[in-house]
Write an enzyme that holds these catalytic residues in place. Structure first.
Site, PDB file in Angstrom:
ATOM      1  N   GLU A 111      57.071  -3.543 -76.527  1.00 36.98           N
ATOM      2  CA  GLU A 111      58.340  -3.140 -75.904  1.00 36.98           C
ATOM      3  C   GLU A 111      58.222  -2.959 -74.388  1.00 36.98           C
ATOM      4  OE1 GLU A 111      60.044   0.188 -77.999  1.00 36.98           O
ATOM      5  OE2 GLU A 111      60.496  -1.019 -79.760  1.00 36.98           O
TER       6      GLU A 111
ATOM      7  N   GLU B  72      59.384  -4.947 -85.683  1.00 35.98           N
ATOM      8  CA  GLU B  72      59.911  -3.600 -85.923  1.00 35.98           C
ATOM      9  C   GLU B  72      61.348  -3.745 -86.392  1.00 35.98           C
ATOM     10  OE1 GLU B  72      59.439  -0.401 -83.122  1.00 35.98           O
ATOM     11  OE2 GLU B  72      57.519  -1.182 -82.390  1.00 35.98           O
TER      12      GLU B  72
END
Length: 506
Positions: free
Chosen positions: A173, A292
């Site tokens: 991320e 995710e």
């Protein structure tokens, strides 16, 4: 009651299903590891301190590849802290989740746990606060068989043979301002490219995942993927997607169409990746690692985070322990259907996470482990969705959505293997049951014989907020569909409002 028709042609193949689509995710976060998978004093603990009741549930869940050790945690992690004599490992402050990490569990212990549950390891490297050299060092330690200082160290730590890790994530991320070492797409893309090239010089056989966007709502979404891939296109195999969904303001109907967002997310990333390929006149196809995804009530975590004082750094606190309802499980099942509908480009996915932390499995210290509602769609789909993903055509009524307009009431996908066909369906309406007729004429024609229902599963509760808890661990479950049958080359079934179902035909 509404009526729907589903057309199933086994020749309408999407792709062979990569088993990594049913992956999981374990992060050093909350009670995921400590008091979750690892609790030495528990009555079920084995000789390494791992809870065998949790091991049994993870096996039942059917996860393939498990991503580790983060997540946000990895961007501040020194992998060397988790190897060597346990008594010598340092305690560190985890800035990502405002906790203390003891490093009692590291690479060797986690690899041992994976052997017990029968899953493969997928490692993430720290490109937040560390860089190329540290990633190469970890790869050498994990995968190399040639005698070196690193491999000698691995052997001395009890693992002479390489761990042979196939998939590696280049950070986590990195588009997010919350991420340690956050940087813009150009800076991250250059670092990821350098790191990938160095890692491939050491082990050309590995598969690499570049960081995509942390969500479709990110302000840099789209441009991030394009700029990162312009740097890394020749170096990586995958780009990641992350997405979490929750019910807002009690609007269950809007929540039930969340999979439309996931669909558009995937299709946008595929289009961007293919545009980069076209500009390079390349036939290479970048795949998606949706590493995710889940239902996560993020607003609850934000409220919890505000309760920590500046000097409070607890060990394994109760964090992100969402309690999932029947409604959550139906949305969750629809997300799984969507991943299968894109099995041609989504070749890996990681349910985030597995135990206690936004998880299908919950535990109590010294007490039981139990299945949350989301456990059932995952375990059943992982078991029944084998062979090839097959696209089906659906004719159904619609449900309203403020975000997406009129959305089909039913969503479905099929899978086919040498033994039979599985069909997965969801009814997104909060009010209307649906009678579905699944046309099997083309299926029986291709097979040259009739088919029969061998098993069916329905997840539905009249109370859509019902959940499984420590006090009532079996409040919500699955049961066989009522009156599901094959009549005149058609599968007939009824789906109540807010329901997910799976049917196996053989």
């Amino acid at each position: 009651m509404t009526r729907a028709r589903v057309h199933l042609d086994p020749r309408n193949e999407i792709a062979q299903i990569d088993r990594r689509l049913f992956g999981g995710f374990v992060e050093h976060l909350g009670r995921h590891i400590y008091d979750g998978i690892f609790e030495p004093g528990h009555p079920s603990a084995d000789d390494e301190g791992f809870r065998t009741d949790v091991i049994d549930l993870v096996k039942e869940l059917g996860v393939s590849t498990i991503r580790y050790p983060g997540g946000n945690f990895v961007s501040g992690y020194r992998w060397e802290d988790g190897i060597g004599p346990i008594e010598s490992r340092p305690r560190r402050l985890d800035l990502a989740w405002h906790a203390t990490e003891t490093n009692r569990i590291g690479l060797h212990e986690f690899a041992s746990w994976l052997e017990k549950v029968g899953s493969d390891l997928m490692l993430a490297v720290n490109l937040g606060t560390r860089g190329t050299q540290e990633a190469i060092d970890l790869l050498e330690y994990a995968n190399t068989s040639v005698p070196t200082a690193r491999t000698d160290e691995r052997a001395a730590n009890g693992h002479p043979e390489p761990f042979a890790v196939k998939m590696w994530c280049l950070g986590n991320e990195m588009d997010g301002p919350w991420q340690l070492g956050h940087r813009n797409a150009d800076d991250y893309g250059k670092l990821a490219s350098r790191t990938a090239k160095g890692m491939r010089q050491l082990d050309p056989s590995i598969e690499l995942v570049a960081c995509g966007s942390s969500g479709r709502s990110m302000p840099t979404f789209g441009t991030w993927e394009r700029q990162v891939l312009e740097h890394t296109f020749d170096d990586v195999d995958f780009i990641s997607c992350h997405a979490y969904y929750q019910e807002h303001d009690g609007d269950a109907q809007e929540f039930l169409v969340s999979a439309v967002d996931m669909q558009r997310f995937i299709e946008s990333v595929v289009a961007t990746a293919d545009a980069v390929a076209a500009a390079r006149k390349s036939d290479k196809r970048i795949m998606i690692s949706f590493d995710e995804w889940n239902v996560w009530y993020l607003t609850r975590w934000e409220e919890q985070a505000r309760t920590y004082g500046p000097d409070e750094w607890p060990v394994a606190p109760r964090q992100l322990e969402d309690q999932y309802s029947a409604l959550d499980a139906v949305v969750f099942g629809d997300l799984l259907i969507t991943l299968l509908q894109h099995a041609d480009r989504v070749r890996s996915a990681s349910l985030a996470q597995l135990v206690n932390v936004i998880a299908p499995i919950m535990t109590e210290p010294g007490g039981p482990a139990w299945r949350q509602t989301t456990f059932f769609p995952f375990s059943i789909t992982s078991r029944l969705a084998t062979g090839r993903a097959v696209r089906v055509q659906i004719e159904s009524e619609t449900v309203p959505s403020a975000r997406f307009g009129a959305v089909p009431q039913l969503n479905a996908v099929a899978t086919a293997d040498d033994e039979g066909v599985s069909v997965f369906l969801v009814n997104r309406s909060t009010t209307d049951a649906a009678t579905a007729t699944i046309d099997l004429g083309l299926l029986t024609s291709v097979l040259g014989r009739d088919v029969a229902v061998t098993e069916s599963h329905l997840l539905h509760d009249d109370d859509i907020s019902a959940a499984n808890t420590l006090e009532r661990p079996e409040r919500v479950g699955v049961r066989a569909l009522d009156d599901v049958r094959v009549v005149d080359s058609a599968l007939l079934l009824t789906l109540p409002p807010v329901s997910w179902a799976a049917v196996r035909l053989a």
